[in-house]
Structure formats: structure tokens, C-alpha cells
Motif scaffolding. Structure first.
Motif, PDB file in Angstrom:
ATOM      1  N   THR A 125      35.899  57.781 -12.209  1.00 24.94           N
ATOM      2  CA  THR A 125      37.332  58.051 -12.237  1.00 24.94           C
ATOM      3  C   THR A 125      37.837  58.230 -13.661  1.00 24.94           C
ATOM      4  O   THR A 125      37.192  57.827 -14.632  1.00 24.94           O
ATOM      5  CB  THR A 125      38.124  56.904 -11.576  1.00 24.94           C
ATOM      6  OG1 THR A 125      37.913  55.693 -12.331  1.00 24.94           O
ATOM      7  CG2 THR A 125      37.700  56.692 -10.143  1.00 24.94           C
ATOM      8  N   THR A 193      31.402  66.685 -16.288  1.00 27.99           N
ATOM      9  CA  THR A 193      31.560  66.661 -14.831  1.00 27.99           C
ATOM     10  C   THR A 193      32.378  67.871 -14.404  1.00 27.99           C
ATOM     11  O   THR A 193      33.380  68.193 -15.039  1.00 27.99           O
ATOM     12  CB  THR A 193      32.264  65.372 -14.377  1.00 27.99           C
ATOM     13  OG1 THR A 193      31.524  64.246 -14.825  1.00 27.99           O
ATOM     14  CG2 THR A 193      32.375  65.319 -12.857  1.00 27.99           C
ATOM     15  N   THR A 194      31.961  68.549 -13.340  1.00 27.66           N
ATOM     16  CA  THR A 194      32.706  69.701 -12.844  1.00 27.66           C
ATOM     17  C   THR A 194      33.018  69.525 -11.362  1.00 27.66           C
ATOM     18  O   THR A 194      32.272  68.869 -10.631  1.00 27.66           O
ATOM     19  CB  THR A 194      31.921  71.015 -13.028  1.00 27.66           C
ATOM     20  OG1 THR A 194      30.716  70.955 -12.270  1.00 27.66           O
ATOM     21  CG2 THR A 194      31.601  71.262 -14.495  1.00 27.66           C
ATOM     22  N   ALA A 195      34.124  70.109 -10.930  1.00 27.03           N
ATOM     23  CA  ALA A 195      34.523  70.075  -9.522  1.00 27.03           C
ATOM     24  C   ALA A 195      35.305  71.341  -9.225  1.00 27.03           C
ATOM     25  O   ALA A 195      36.279  71.651  -9.926  1.00 27.03           O
ATOM     26  CB  ALA A 195      35.359  68.843  -9.224  1.00 27.03           C
ATOM     27  N   PHE A 219      35.650  61.346  -8.561  1.00 24.72           N
ATOM     28  CA  PHE A 219      34.636  62.251  -8.022  1.00 24.72           C
ATOM     29  C   PHE A 219      33.661  61.433  -7.192  1.00 24.72           C
ATOM     30  O   PHE A 219      33.208  60.380  -7.622  1.00 24.72           O
ATOM     31  CB  PHE A 219      33.886  62.955  -9.150  1.00 24.72           C
ATOM     32  CG  PHE A 219      34.784  63.652 -10.134  1.00 24.72           C
ATOM     33  CD1 PHE A 219      35.153  64.973  -9.948  1.00 24.72           C
ATOM     34  CD2 PHE A 219      35.274  62.988 -11.246  1.00 24.72           C
ATOM     35  CE1 PHE A 219      35.981  65.623 -10.850  1.00 24.72           C
ATOM     36  CE2 PHE A 219      36.103  63.629 -12.165  1.00 24.72           C
ATOM     37  CZ  PHE A 219      36.459  64.945 -11.963  1.00 24.72           C
ATOM     38  N   SER A 220      33.349  61.915  -5.997  1.00 23.44           N
ATOM     39  CA  SER A 220      32.510  61.119  -5.118  1.00 23.44           C
ATOM     40  C   SER A 220      31.718  62.022  -4.184  1.00 23.44           C
ATOM     41  O   SER A 220      32.002  63.215  -4.049  1.00 23.44           O
ATOM     42  CB  SER A 220      33.377  60.156  -4.296  1.00 23.44           C
ATOM     43  OG  SER A 220      32.600  59.324  -3.483  1.00 23.44           O
ATOM     44  N   GLU A 226      30.639  66.660  -1.123  1.00 23.41           N
ATOM     45  CA  GLU A 226      31.222  66.231  -2.400  1.00 23.41           C
ATOM     46  C   GLU A 226      32.738  66.347  -2.295  1.00 23.41           C
ATOM     47  O   GLU A 226      33.264  67.378  -1.871  1.00 23.41           O
ATOM     48  CB  GLU A 226      30.706  67.102  -3.539  1.00 23.41           C
ATOM     49  CG  GLU A 226      29.289  66.790  -3.974  1.00 23.41           C
ATOM     50  CD  GLU A 226      28.906  67.588  -5.209  1.00 23.41           C
ATOM     51  OE1 GLU A 226      28.765  66.987  -6.283  1.00 23.41           O
ATOM     52  OE2 GLU A 226      28.775  68.815  -5.088  1.00 23.41           O
ATOM     53  N   ILE A 228      36.785  65.141  -4.090  1.00 22.45           N
ATOM     54  CA  ILE A 228      37.553  64.686  -5.232  1.00 22.45           C
ATOM     55  C   ILE A 228      38.817  64.034  -4.694  1.00 22.45           C
ATOM     56  O   ILE A 228      39.349  64.460  -3.654  1.00 22.45           O
ATOM     57  CB  ILE A 228      37.880  65.854  -6.187  1.00 22.45           C
ATOM     58  CG1 ILE A 228      38.514  65.337  -7.482  1.00 22.45           C
ATOM     59  CG2 ILE A 228      38.779  66.893  -5.512  1.00 22.45           C
ATOM     60  CD1 ILE A 228      38.628  66.429  -8.557  1.00 22.45           C
ATOM     61  N   THR A 238      42.657  63.704  -0.921  1.00 23.56           N
ATOM     62  CA  THR A 238      41.258  64.037  -1.171  1.00 23.56           C
ATOM     63  C   THR A 238      41.007  65.477  -0.763  1.00 23.56           C
ATOM     64  O   THR A 238      41.710  66.021   0.093  1.00 23.56           O
ATOM     65  CB  THR A 238      40.277  63.130  -0.388  1.00 23.56           C
ATOM     66  OG1 THR A 238      40.323  63.466   1.008  1.00 23.56           O
ATOM     67  CG2 THR A 238      40.593  61.664  -0.587  1.00 23.56           C
ATOM     68  N   LEU A 241      35.014  69.704  -1.984  1.00 16.66           N
ATOM     69  CA  LEU A 241      34.806  70.685  -3.043  1.00 16.66           C
ATOM     70  C   LEU A 241      34.176  71.961  -2.487  1.00 16.66           C
ATOM     71  O   LEU A 241      33.461  71.933  -1.488  1.00 16.66           O
ATOM     72  CB  LEU A 241      33.912  70.098  -4.137  1.00 16.66           C
ATOM     73  CG  LEU A 241      34.423  68.837  -4.832  1.00 16.66           C
ATOM     74  CD1 LEU A 241      33.479  68.445  -5.975  1.00 16.66           C
ATOM     75  CD2 LEU A 241      35.839  69.023  -5.350  1.00 16.66           C
TER      76      LEU A 241
END
Length: 383
Positions: A125, A193-195, A219-220, A226, A228, A238, A241
Motif C-alpha cells: 500500500t 509496481t504497475t497496475a 495492490f493485491s 490481480e 487494486i 476495488t 486489473l
């Protein structure tokens, strides 16, 4: 189940959780809002397998329980109730009875056991300033594609690197980029980190959390699930992705920016709106940049034609090019500054039109921090 709740608080909570639900859902069960009453108050949630919204509010709970009711109908009812406390209970026949003042509604309950589990997020986070994040979303999300044929282009790429969060979107004809501060805490990972988040969902997050102080982003998940999560106060959204590789558009931004023009943002936008009135849809607008002004020339059907010029300060040679007026106007609305710099980039391919770079400008002489950048591909002009 039975509870009493403030009318305005309940209406706002229901409106929040149904906002992300699609207007038409192929599975009727996903049109519901899940309401759980317990000693901790009232929890409301909605989920359509791609996005979820959840919030908790205070309520007087006489009998705890869980109900599932049609979300948009409940939202419309709640927004029109008289200014009085709301009572909700389940009657002997299993119907949901809502009472407010002299108004009384009986709604059908939906099968709670068939509703999917709301996603839980427990991953890396970080914090971003809510107002700055909302502004960044508004500056970038409009550049994402609306064509579902290429799903990766319908999203906004979030990239965390060190103390910066970048938002990037493209539809092949333009690229928008904005950077804001990121606080990953003491245990922040050194790895980027990318999302890739659906632009529609991210836009609603920006509108909802614009004044929330700080937003926590987590991110989880892994593989095809996946997700976010965005949390501010008692609200959480939420999103699943988008899978796929986002194109490496950062390399398109030029390093050298000597050849450019500086113009008043509002003056240019107003002139573009007027002159483009005579253009056919999707036709480019002709711009001619000279030392002290830029002239616009548009020819449309019915022998209509329009011209106008705006003061500008050009550094470098004169330039004539065609730009999509709507794409340009969207960028001018996103720069958030009195002046705008239009930089003319160069290409190694002489047969290929080079994109223009649009950035905020504090004054005619002074540039901005360039935390926002917009790259726009020119159009071919008919001679």
C-alpha cells in the motif's frame, strides 16, 4: 433484520456503492446492493466481478442480519424520501419494508447466498494526496481508448517508482502523462509496481475521493485476479486489473524542446472552438505558427470557412500542421495553467509526421514543472 438510519447518510451511501455498477448487467443478482446490519453499524457493498464499492455507516441496529436489494431502485427511492429517519426491516413474507415519515415501500429481496464474495485486499500500500490524485486522473483518463477491441488501451497505467506515482493513458493518437507524489511508507518496495486500471473505474474513483484527504492505494492478488483498492475514510473501491502489456509510450516523449510556441491557454481554446464549428467531423484544423501569432484555418461542407489568429511567442522556424481540434481542446482543459507550450518534435523518419508536445507554462518566459505532459499526433493536411 431491523435498523434505523439517518436519511441523508443512507442515501449517500447507497448512491456511492451503486455508482460503479453497469446500467445493464447480464446477471440480475449483480444489480443488488448487499446490506449487512451488525453491532458495528451498517455495511453496504456492490460488486460485478470487475469492480466493487463498499462503505460503512452508523445506524441503530435492533436486529442484525443481511439483505440483498436492487441497488439502483433503492438509490432512487432513498434520494427522494422525506427528511426523516429511515427504518428498514424484513417482514414475515421475506419482503424488505422501508419506512420514512409517512412514506412506505416494500421491496423484493434477492437471494443473498447467490451473491459473490466482495474482494478483500491485503497487499503493498501507499498514500497519495486525494485532491492531487483526482486532478491527475482528470488530466489523463480522457486520453484512454473507448474501443474495447484493444482492452489494454482502455485503461490508465499506474506506475509506482520510488516517491512518484505516474498515470499514463493512450489511444494510439495521443498520450497523456501526469506524475504525483507517492508515500510508500518505511517498508516500501524498491521494485517498481504497475497496475492497468479501467479508465471508467478510475474516473469514478477520482470524482468520489476528490476531497478525502489522503487515499490509500493497495495492490493485491495474482494471475487473472490481480486487483487494486482505493480507500479514503469509510469508503473502498476495488477494481480488477486489465491483463496485457501496456505499450512503452514513455519513450515517445522528446528530450529536446527548443522549437516551441507559447500561447494563452484560454484564448487558444476559445478560438479553436469557434473555428472548428465549420469543420466536418474528425477533420483536422490547420494551424500556422509564425513569430508572433498562430492562425487557424478551417474549411467545411456547404462552402463554409473560418479563420482566426491568436497571439503567440514562437522560438524556431515557422510551422504548419493539422491537429484534431477535439483532442487539442481536451489537452488545453487539462494543462491547468494560464499559458500552454506547444513543442514541435523532430523525427528521424522524414516521411512521418512528428507529434507535438503540450505542457503547462507559468508565463510566456517561464516553464512549469512539467508534471503533466500530452503528446498529440498531427493529421495529414489535404493540399
Amino acid at each position: 433484520m431491523k435498523f434505523h438510519v439517518n436519511r441523508d447518510v443512507f442515501s449517500e451511501a447507497v448512491s456511492f456503492v451503486v455508482k460503479l455498477l453497469p446500467q445493464r448487467n447480464p446477471q440480475p443478482i449483480l444489480a443488488g446492493v448487499l446490506i449487512e446490519a451488525s453491532g458495528a453499524g451498517l455495511s453496504l457493498a456492490a460488486f460485478d466481478y470487475e469492480a466493487s464499492a463498499r462503505t460503512t455507516i452508523e445506524a441503530t441496529v435492533d436486529e442484525p442480519g443481511t439483505i440483498l436489494v436492487h441497488g439502483r431502485l433503492l438509490s432512487e427511492i432513498a434520494s427522494r424520501l422525506p427528511n426523516a429517519p429511515i427504518q428498514v426491516e424484513v417482514d414475515d413474507d421475506g419482503g424488505i419494508v422501508l419506512t420514512c415519515g409517512s412514506a412506505r415501500f416494500t421491496l423484493a429481496s434477492m437471494p443473498v447466498q447467490e451473491y459473490p464474495a466482495i474482494p478483500e485486499v491485503s497487499g503493498e500500500t501507499g498514500l497519495v494526496p486525494a485532491e492531487e490524485f483526482a486532478t491527475a486522473i482528470a488530466q489523463v483518463a480522457f486520453a484512454a481508448s473507448r474501443d474495447d477491441v484493444t482492452p489494454v488501451l482502455t485503461g490508465v497505467q499506474l506506475e509506482v517508482s520510488g516517491t512518484k506515482l505516474s498515470l499514463v493513458a493512450t489511444d494510439r493518437y495521443r498520450v497523456a502523462l501526469r506524475e504525483i507524489p507517492w508515500d510508500g511508507g518505511a517498508d516500501a518496495s524498491a521494485e517498481p509496481t504497475t497496475a492497468l486500471v479501467p479508465a471508467r473505474t478510475l474516473t469514478e474513483v477520482g470524482k468520489t475521493f476528490a476531497h478525502g484527504g489522503d487515499i490509500s492505494i493497495a495492490f493485491s492478488g495474482s494471475g487473472d485476479r490481480e486487483i487494486i483498492a482505493f480507500t479514503a475514510g469509510n469508503k473502498t473501491v476495488t477494481s480488477l486489473l486489465i491483463k496485457g502489456n501496456f505499450p512503452p509510450v514513455r519513450r515517445l516523449f522528446p528530450e529536446q524542446t527548443e522549437h516551441h510556441a507559447v500561447l494563452n491557454t484560454a484564448d487558444l481554446a476559445e478560438a479553436v472552438r469557434r473555428v472548428s464549428l465549420v469543420l466536418d467531423r474528425s477533420a483536422p484544423l490547420r494551424f500556422t505558427f509564425t513569430t508572433d501569432n498562430v492562425s487557424m484555418d478551417a474549411s467545411g461542407t456547404e462552402q463554409a470557412r473560418a479563420t482566426e489568429s491568436v497571439d503567440s511567442h514562437l522560438v524556431g522556424d515557422d510551422v504548419t500542421l493539422g491537429l484534431n481540434p477535439q483532442y487539442l481542446l481536451e489537452s488545453l482543459g487539462a494543462v491547468k495553467s494560464e499559458f500552454v507550450r506547444i513543442t514541435f518534435t523532430s523525427s528521424e523518419n522524414a516521411n512521418k509526421l512528428s507529434p507535438v508536445l503540450i505542457t503547462p507554462q507559468t508565463s510566456v518566459e517561464k516553464g512549469n514543472t512539467e508534471s503533466f505532459k500530452y503528446l498529440l499526433q498531427p493529421n495529414l493536411l489535404l493540399r
